[in-house]
Write an enzyme that holds these catalytic residues in place. Structure first.
Site, short mmCIF file in Angstrom:
data_model
loop_
_atom_site.label_atom_id
_atom_site.label_comp_id
_atom_site.label_asym_id
_atom_site.label_seq_id
_atom_site.Cartn_x
_atom_site.Cartn_y
_atom_site.Cartn_z
N CYS A 51 15.41 -30.69 -20.62
CA CYS A 51 14.96 -29.68 -21.57
C CYS A 51 16.10 -28.69 -21.79
O CYS A 51 16.68 -28.18 -20.83
CB CYS A 51 13.73 -28.96 -21.02
N CYS A 54 14.88 -25.05 -20.25
CA CYS A 54 14.75 -24.74 -18.83
C CYS A 54 15.47 -25.72 -17.90
O CYS A 54 15.51 -25.49 -16.70
CB CYS A 54 13.28 -24.65 -18.45
N CYS A 97 7.70 -29.53 -23.26
CA CYS A 97 8.14 -29.54 -21.87
C CYS A 97 7.01 -28.96 -21.01
O CYS A 97 6.52 -27.86 -21.29
CB CYS A 97 9.41 -28.71 -21.73
N CYS A 100 8.26 -25.39 -19.33
CA CYS A 100 8.46 -24.14 -20.09
C CYS A 100 7.71 -24.10 -21.42
O CYS A 100 7.80 -23.11 -22.14
CB CYS A 100 9.95 -23.89 -20.33
N CYS A 122 9.53 -38.86 -30.67
CA CYS A 122 10.50 -38.44 -31.68
C CYS A 122 10.90 -37.01 -31.32
O CYS A 122 10.12 -36.07 -31.48
CB CYS A 122 9.82 -38.52 -33.04
#
Length: 134
Positions: A51, A54, A97, A100, A122
């Site tokens: 991510c 984070c 995510c 976060c 995607c």
């Protein structure tokens, strides 16, 4: 997959301080980068995609495939790393995510793709950061 509470919590001001304006728009305001413009669309090195907000590991490079959609596509993420929720209009399923709550993109199912899960995550390139395999 069960929804989990974000474990990385920051105020809007804190996110703005650590993210670029483009990252903030996509990760925090659920924006979308233009089709075919993302750095990772045609990128196929060995490693892990984390991510961009984070740093949580989200996808292995071995789960990435060329779907032709114009965004990086993965057929599965790390267990428990990605939450799914229906868009308000009910037409798509958003992926975020789990740590976060950063917007990654959308997941599509039953497209008949030749991948083990018959899913296409995607993902906006701006939402992820690649770490090469050691």
């Amino acid at each position: 997959m069960a929804e989990s509470s974000p474990t990385v919590e920051k105020s809007e001001e804190e996110w703005r301080a650590v993210l670029s304006p483009e990252q903030f728009n996509i990760l925090r305001e659920k924006g979308t980068e233009p089709r075919g413009t993302g750095h990772y669309d045609k990128f196929y090195e060995e490693g892990v995609y984390n991510c961009a907000g984070c740093g949580t590991p989200l996808y292995k490079s071995t789960a990435k495939f060329d779907s032709g959609c114009g965004w990086p596509a993965f057929y599965e993420g790390f267990p428990g790393a990605i939450n799914r929720s229906p868009d308000p209009d009910g037409r798509r399923t958003e992926i975020t995510c789990a740590a976060c709550d950063g917007h990654l993109g959308h997941v599509f199912k039953w497209e008949g793709l030749k991948v083990p899960t018959d899913e296409r995550h995607c993902v906006n390139s701006v939402s992820i950061k690649f770490s090469p395999a050691p």
